[in-house]
Design an enzyme around this catalytic site. Sequence first.
Site, PDB file in Angstrom:
ATOM      1  N   ARG A  85       0.810  -1.216   0.000  1.00 38.37           N
ATOM      2  CA  ARG A  85       0.000   0.000   0.000  1.00 38.37           C
ATOM      3  C   ARG A  85       0.845   1.269   0.000  1.00 38.37           C
ATOM      4  NH1 ARG A  85      -4.971  -1.728   4.058  1.00 38.37           N
ATOM      5  NH2 ARG A  85      -6.090  -2.856   2.441  1.00 38.37           N
ATOM      6  N   GLU A 135      -7.530  -1.273  16.669  1.00 38.48           N
ATOM      7  CA  GLU A 135      -6.766  -0.221  15.988  1.00 38.48           C
ATOM      8  C   GLU A 135      -6.204   0.790  16.985  1.00 38.48           C
ATOM      9  OE1 GLU A 135      -8.667   1.009  12.352  1.00 38.48           O
ATOM     10  OE2 GLU A 135      -7.365   2.771  12.165  1.00 38.48           O
TER      11      GLU A 135
END
Length: 575
Positions: free
Chosen positions: A290, A378
């Site tokens: 990414r 997260e």
Amino acid sequence: MADADTHLETDVLVVGAGGAGMYAAIAAARGGARVLLLDKSLVGRGGATIMAQMTVAVAMGEQAPDHWTRHHADTLTAGRGLCDEVLAALLCREGPDRIREMDEWGVGWTREDGHLKQVMAPGHDRPRCVFVDFLNTGPAVAKTLRGKVAKTDGITRVSNLSVTSLVTHDGRVAGAVALDLAKGNPVTIAAGAVVLAAGGLTRLYRRNSASVNMGGESYALALDAGASLIDMEFVQFFPIGHLAPRLVGMDPIMWDPFRYKLGGRLLNGNMEEFIHHYGATDSGAYTAPRDVTSYAIVREVAAGRGSPHGGAYLSFEHIGEAALRDAFGPVIDRLARNGIDLAQGPVEVAPIAHYHMGGIRVDERMASDVPGLYAAGEAVGGANGANRLSGNAITEALVFGEVAGRNAARDRIAPVWDAAWAEKAVSDITRLSMPIDTASGPAFGILFSELQNLLWDKVGLSRDEQRLTAALSRIRNMRSVDLPALHPRDSGPFAMGVQEWFDLRAALATAEAITVSALNRTESRGAHQREDMPATDPAQAHNQRIRRAGDDELVLDTIPVRRATIDTVSRGAAE
Ligand SMILES: Cc1cc2nc3c(=O)[nH]c(=O)nc-3n(C[C@H](O)[C@H](O)[C@H](O)COP(=O)(O)OP(=O)(O)OC[C@H]3O[C@@H](n4cnc5c(N)ncnc54)[C@H](O)[C@@H]3O)c2cc1C
């Protein structure tokens, strides 16, 4: 003294009911604790988990031989030398157990020939990602966990309760203060342990894949409670966020699963493939990491080779109508309603803020530096280093949630409470809830979008000292001048002004932590790219830790990356 209207008491308080929070609640209840699971939105419907579309990376080895040490090796490579290897090992080793448990609970992983189907994703050395068709992974995971939470004795669920502060006493977390959004009142909560699972921060950027609940509250709450954060500079930009034509009612990152299943071609404005110019390969497949793809697109645009709206083209024209329909049946019809026919033409894509690699510093029990305070999902920093592999985030939420809940239950103490400990946090809510006569002063919407633009333009995909310094100065000015002058213009039940004040406070604290960390990392690595320092500096292969000193100042230092010794014999067994 300002007293809360409602006081609650629990063994384990779980803040945030996404995948990590719901798993933590189940694990803590299995450990015999009374659990209070709360969310500022609706339990199990508010955060990123329900929005995930496809990939869950896990070494199940169902269709091709695999082993968790292989997954671990790929995670470390993607993390550009900064992964907390112990956390990464936990994620990869315990991922299969969580996937099997979710399978038993009826999540409905897609199967092929009686095996869990596993697809290839960028950065993985073999097909490793399980999913639920069609684009239904997140909703299926959230629904399965909501069902399991509802059936588990000992868990009390409360929606529309937004934690504004954690409360500590004698250095240990003692509970929290929350705003009851339905009534507009403060609530105090005494807890024997707290699991912070309030998700990520991507709402802070102008172009993002977030919902309004991903505003960095995990990090701001942790900092204020005295916990350390690490690697806050590493915000992941998802390279192929939808750009054009206009797409209504569909997820901006939906092209990810299309690429998993069908490959597709990423082209610049001249209709040429370009990723091989940036040290990666992607031809016909979907393998470039990414960070590399995001910066390749940004640089093509800067060189005048972008698509008309300032991104790249993504083309599936060569795949053919039948194969497209076979892979994504109902989604093809929804695209048609948006005027998009992938067999006939490309779409335009560009990077979009999507995930945060940094976060709360924890040990392998998910314990933060503050006794009694655990983190999960997260909210946690470190496992993914400077760049996350596709599919690791849902696995992380499930694995870290289970570990955090289990340990919070085991290590909890009997809840103790003194209203004086929470007085300041309660009186903040009470003060902001007082109606005012005038509508003068700054408005939340204007300030928040200024912050989003500031981070996108100056603390985003490409950074340099001048822009970072300017951003830091304005963020600090907003914290000291604009926030105190902001007063909610509504009050009472479901008046959002009070919540918005706390949203802005958390967003500014988190933005400051990102910017300070980005300024201090004088190199380019993974998701942190400095135009003025384009090389990776081997001497900076360390984590950056950030904490609050005194009332407000942030202090930053560097700490060695935590390494793990992995049994390479078992890795060989996967060949
Ligand atoms: C559009 C999208 C698609 C994605 N697709 C994938 C994918 O395919 N594969 C993958 O691995 N990852 C994917 N990710 C990333 C992944 O979904 C997340 O990293 C993961 O779900 C995070 O789980 P969590 O439980 O930590 O946080 P969340 O699911 O975000 O849950 C956090 C919860 O905390 C609540 N909350 C926040 N602040 C407070 C507060 N102050 N008080 C109370 N509650 C609060 C929120 O309302 C929310 O419900 C995707 C993310 C997005 C946005």
